[in-house]
Design a protein around this motif. Structure first.
Motif, short mmCIF file in Angstrom:
data_model
loop_
_atom_site.label_atom_id
_atom_site.label_comp_id
_atom_site.label_asym_id
_atom_site.label_seq_id
_atom_site.Cartn_x
_atom_site.Cartn_y
_atom_site.Cartn_z
N LYS A 90 0.85 -1.19 0.00
CA LYS A 90 0.00 0.00 0.00
C LYS A 90 0.88 1.24 0.00
O LYS A 90 2.01 1.22 0.48
N MET A 91 0.35 2.34 -0.52
CA MET A 91 1.00 3.63 -0.38
C MET A 91 -0.01 4.65 0.11
O MET A 91 -1.20 4.57 -0.22
N LEU A 92 0.46 5.56 0.94
CA LEU A 92 -0.39 6.60 1.51
C LEU A 92 0.14 7.96 1.09
O LEU A 92 1.28 8.32 1.39
N PHE A 93 -0.68 8.70 0.36
CA PHE A 93 -0.35 10.07 -0.01
C PHE A 93 -0.99 11.02 0.99
O PHE A 93 -2.19 10.96 1.23
N SER A 94 -0.17 11.91 1.55
CA SER A 94 -0.64 12.82 2.59
C SER A 94 -0.43 14.26 2.16
O SER A 94 0.67 14.65 1.78
N GLY A 95 -1.49 15.06 2.23
CA GLY A 95 -1.37 16.47 1.91
C GLY A 95 -2.67 17.08 1.44
O GLY A 95 -3.32 16.56 0.53
#
Length: 201
Positions: free
Chosen positions: A61-66
């Motif tokens: 999984k990848m989590l993009f934060s912003g």
């Protein structure tokens, strides 16, 4: 010497280089999730590294934060990154987003709930962290300060054009960014907002 003992305005170029860049390197370990902090240039510099790590099978999984909406863009950072990642072949099911945060501390705090819902925090052993080299020290300390203590981190820094470890001092923009980053890091540690650490500068 501990970060809390430093004075930003008294640091030499070599000391600033050591403070931000020394021992920041990928140890090659895999984890549960790739954590990507947003920025105005995250699609250009940070996204390719995150996609590479995913394609190498180092996290599922990848989590993009912003949550910042930059000039010329209609979407928050995280949603823009998600759209671009899908365009590069990452399945939507592998992508998590957090689009409320407006700065580094909020990147971490707002991601806690997302990670807990996706994995349950007690099941996370390691997070792969993707950001630019000069920002990595502060992001790493922020994660260590506010995330559960048992989580470990693999640091996967990327170069941008102006703040490379071996050349930031050659440009006015590079100098400005590195000096500002050193100032922020030292200030937040002295305030108690970030954990202190011993750095060999």
């Amino acid at each position: 010497m501990y970060i809390s003992q430093l004075e930003a305005e008294k640091l030499s170029d070599q000391q600033m280089t050591n403070l931000l860049f020394k021992d920041i390197k990928d140890n090659g370990k895999s984890g549960e999730c790739i954590f990507v902090a947003g920025s105005s240039k995250a699609v250009l510099y940070r996204l390719p590294k995150a996609v590479q790590l995913y394609e190498e099978g180092r996290a599922r999984k990848m989590l993009f934060s912003g949550g910042v909406v930059w000039d010329g863009n209609e979407r928050p950072e995280a949603i823009t990154l998600k759209k671009e990642a899908m365009g590069l072949g990452v399945p939507e099911t592998a992508i998590l987003t957090e689009d409320l945060s407006l700065h580094t501390k909020e990147n971490v705090l707002a991601s806690l709930l997302v990670l807990d819902r996706a994995f349950s925090l007690h099941h996370i052993e390691r997070i792969l962290v993707v950001t630019t080299f000069y920002h990595m020290r502060r992001l790493h300390l922020t994660l260590k300060t506010y995330m559960p203590h048992w989580i470990e981190y693999t640091l996967c820094p990327v170069n941008d054009k102006m703040t490379r470890p071996d050349g930031w001092f050659h440009t006015e923009i590079g100098r400005k960014r590195v000096k500002e980053e050193c100032t922020k890091l030292i200030k937040y540690v002295k305030q108690g907002a970030l954990l202190d650490m011993d750095v060999n500068i």
